[in-house]
Design a protein around this motif. Structure first.
Motif, PDB file in Angstrom:
ATOM      1  N   HIS A 110      -1.269  -4.402  12.834  1.00 44.98           N
ATOM      2  CA  HIS A 110      -2.470  -5.148  13.180  1.00 44.98           C
ATOM      3  C   HIS A 110      -2.944  -4.790  14.575  1.00 44.98           C
ATOM      4  O   HIS A 110      -2.257  -4.122  15.342  1.00 44.98           O
ATOM      5  CB  HIS A 110      -2.192  -6.663  13.134  1.00 44.98           C
ATOM      6  N   ALA A 111      -4.122  -5.317  14.903  1.00 42.70           N
ATOM      7  CA  ALA A 111      -4.692  -5.289  16.249  1.00 42.70           C
ATOM      8  C   ALA A 111      -4.835  -3.885  16.786  1.00 42.70           C
ATOM      9  O   ALA A 111      -5.383  -3.030  16.130  1.00 42.70           O
ATOM     10  CB  ALA A 111      -3.863  -6.163  17.177  1.00 42.70           C
ATOM     11  N   SER A 112      -4.350  -3.614  17.982  1.00 40.75           N
ATOM     12  CA  SER A 112      -4.671  -2.351  18.645  1.00 40.75           C
ATOM     13  C   SER A 112      -3.411  -1.579  19.011  1.00 40.75           C
ATOM     14  O   SER A 112      -3.131  -1.360  20.180  1.00 40.75           O
ATOM     15  CB  SER A 112      -5.511  -2.628  19.890  1.00 40.75           C
ATOM     16  N   GLN A 113      -2.653  -1.194  18.011  1.00 37.68           N
ATOM     17  CA  GLN A 113      -1.469  -0.384  18.269  1.00 37.68           C
ATOM     18  C   GLN A 113      -1.872   1.011  18.729  1.00 37.68           C
ATOM     19  O   GLN A 113      -1.178   1.633  19.541  1.00 37.68           O
ATOM     20  CB  GLN A 113      -0.618  -0.257  17.013  1.00 37.68           C
ATOM     21  N   TYR A 114      -3.000   1.514  18.221  1.00 38.62           N
ATOM     22  CA  TYR A 114      -3.469   2.854  18.562  1.00 38.62           C
ATOM     23  C   TYR A 114      -4.567   2.771  19.625  1.00 38.62           C
ATOM     24  O   TYR A 114      -5.434   1.903  19.571  1.00 38.62           O
ATOM     25  CB  TYR A 114      -4.032   3.557  17.335  1.00 38.62           C
ATOM     26  N   PHE A 115      -4.524   3.721  20.582  1.00 36.18           N
ATOM     27  CA  PHE A 115      -5.551   3.797  21.609  1.00 36.18           C
ATOM     28  C   PHE A 115      -6.101   5.211  21.686  1.00 36.18           C
ATOM     29  O   PHE A 115      -5.361   6.185  21.543  1.00 36.18           O
ATOM     30  CB  PHE A 115      -4.990   3.400  22.975  1.00 36.18           C
ATOM     31  N   LEU A 116      -7.403   5.292  21.927  1.00 33.72           N
ATOM     32  CA  LEU A 116      -8.092   6.565  22.067  1.00 33.72           C
ATOM     33  C   LEU A 116      -8.254   6.860  23.560  1.00 33.72           C
ATOM     34  O   LEU A 116      -8.826   6.064  24.297  1.00 33.72           O
ATOM     35  CB  LEU A 116      -9.461   6.456  21.390  1.00 33.72           C
ATOM     36  N   ILE A 129      -9.865   3.385  24.647  1.00 34.25           N
ATOM     37  CA  ILE A 129     -10.470   2.491  23.657  1.00 34.25           C
ATOM     38  C   ILE A 129      -9.422   2.060  22.630  1.00 34.25           C
ATOM     39  O   ILE A 129      -8.757   2.901  22.028  1.00 34.25           O
ATOM     40  CB  ILE A 129     -11.632   3.193  22.925  1.00 34.25           C
ATOM     41  N   PRO A 130      -9.240   0.744  22.418  1.00 30.12           N
ATOM     42  CA  PRO A 130      -8.316   0.305  21.369  1.00 30.12           C
ATOM     43  C   PRO A 130      -8.913   0.536  19.981  1.00 30.12           C
ATOM     44  O   PRO A 130     -10.104   0.308  19.766  1.00 30.12           O
ATOM     45  CB  PRO A 130      -8.152  -1.196  21.636  1.00 30.12           C
ATOM     46  N   ILE A 131      -8.093   1.016  19.055  1.00 36.13           N
ATOM     47  CA  ILE A 131      -8.510   1.179  17.663  1.00 36.13           C
ATOM     48  C   ILE A 131      -8.085  -0.089  16.924  1.00 36.13           C
ATOM     49  O   ILE A 131      -6.906  -0.294  16.646  1.00 36.13           O
ATOM     50  CB  ILE A 131      -7.858   2.425  17.023  1.00 36.13           C
ATOM     51  N   LEU A 132      -9.038  -0.964  16.647  1.00 34.94           N
ATOM     52  CA  LEU A 132      -8.727  -2.277  16.086  1.00 34.94           C
ATOM     53  C   LEU A 132      -8.490  -2.206  14.581  1.00 34.94           C
ATOM     54  O   LEU A 132      -9.238  -1.556  13.857  1.00 34.94           O
ATOM     55  CB  LEU A 132      -9.861  -3.257  16.384  1.00 34.94           C
TER      56      LEU A 132
END
Length: 360
Positions: free
Chosen positions: A72-78, A87-90
């Motif tokens: 969930h949420a923003s585990q990945y960031f650009l 930028i968080p990948i939501l």
């Protein structure tokens, strides 16, 4: 033979479960503000590893990744360039909420970038210092009023008006500055700039910037759509409630939080102390910005049953998020019994200090 057959079955079943938990997705971007050959990287911050990387070419980039289905949420960031934008990948309800990005998206998340840092520091004195001075003098006025004294109140009001006039003059000097837009949106309820000045300020931006969440927060201040604390929310039973009808005490503290924000989690112990300390004076309500009803139920019932928890099905994309000028989590809003906003702030470490300035 039977044992080997059993091992094979278990292996195949495990493989199917593993495959089922992952979903591929592609992130695309079209940008003008970053030159060709700028590196773009996707990072899994939870597992501390890079997922994919590429370079901007002809204003465009494409990244590929595999997302755990139950994350969930923003585990990945650009990451773009040398942290020029992060930028968080939501991800909510097992779906990536946004796959395509443009200049406006990058501006929203690049306010702390190195190229803007000098301007950011400069605007501290332009907007943040008047903000703190106004807050200090509002607190002094409230203190003298509670003591039944009118001493120096006129002087404090003069200081507040002078700081607000200073801000009005400075706003027009920073037309077209996205960093200035961020500052104004963050502190607008205290700074209270003149609306005609704000309209001129917003008109100095391109259409993408005027669609950013900071610009929308300023636009809401100029033309309020609805009174604060008069919002439709949903409780852990998924029943619709009117936020303003749930309060009974003299003061109201809104805690804007996220299940997946470490700072929100750290704030919980402080909020427990606040609930106990001001039990007769303060209503505390946590508004969770995640679109996760089951998570809300579990959190409110099993962890912190001593105050109210609500959410909105549209999560971070709801009008509530824009209306309250939410920049991040946790964010706190303190209201009086007439639903008038007293102050807002983000620093969890100053939670008790901020409340003690106004609640005596």
């Amino acid at each position: 033979i039977m044992f080997r057959f059993f091992i094979i079955i278990v292996f195949l079943f495990s493989a199917q479960v593993s495959i089922a938990q992952y979903k591929p997705f592609i992130i695309k971007g079209i940008v003008d503000q970053f030159p060709d050959k700028t590196i773009v990287k996707l990072r899994d911050v939870e597992n501390n590893k890079w997922i994919d990387s590429t370079f901007i070419n002809n204003r465009q980039f494409t990244l590929k990744a595999i997302q755990p289905k139950y994350n969930h949420a923003s585990q990945y960031f650009l990451f773009v360039g040398d942290r020029d934008a992060v930028i968080p990948i939501l991800i909510e309800n097992n779906e990536v909420l946004k796959l395509e990005f443009n200049d406006a998206d990058f501006q929203n998340y690049s306010i702390l970038a190195a190229k803007n840092q000098h301007e950011y520091e400069e605007l501290d004195s332009v907007f943040y210092e008047p903000y703190t001075t106004i807050i200090k003098n509002i607190s002094l006025i409230n203190t003298f009023k509670k003591q039944g004294s009118k001493k120096n109140i006129k002087q404090f009001k003069t200081i507040i008006n002078a700081e607000r006039n200073k801000v009005n003059n400075e706003i027009l000097h920073h037309k077209g500055s996205f960093v200035a837009m961020h500052y104004i949106a963050n502190y607008i309820n205290v700074l209270q700039p003149k609306k005609d000045i704000l309209i001129e300020f917003l008109n100095s931006f391109d259409i993408n910037s005027r669609n950013s969440k900071y610009a929308k927060a300023i636009q809401y201040y100029i033309n309020p759509q609805k009174a604060l604390l008069d919002d439709e929310m949903f409780d852990p039973n998924n029943s619709k409630i009117n936020l303003g009808e749930t309060f009974t005490r003299k003061y109201i503290l809104l805690d804007i939080a996220s299940y997946y924000c470490n700072y929100s989690q750290m704030a919980r112990k402080n909020l427990e102390k606040i609930v106990q300390k001001y039990s007769t004076q303060l209503d505390v309500v946590s508004i969770h910005v995640d679109n996760d009803l089951e998570g809300l139920r579990n959190y409110s019932t099993n962890h912190y049953p001593n105050w109210k928890f609500y959410y909105h099905p549209e999560g971070r994309f709801s009008n509530f998020y824009i209306k309250y000028q939410i920049i991040g989590t946790p964010t706190y809003y303190l209201f009086d019994q007439n639903k008038k906003l007293i102050t807002s702030f983000q620093n969890n470490a100053e939670l008790e200090k901020q409340l003690s300035m106004f609640i005596k």
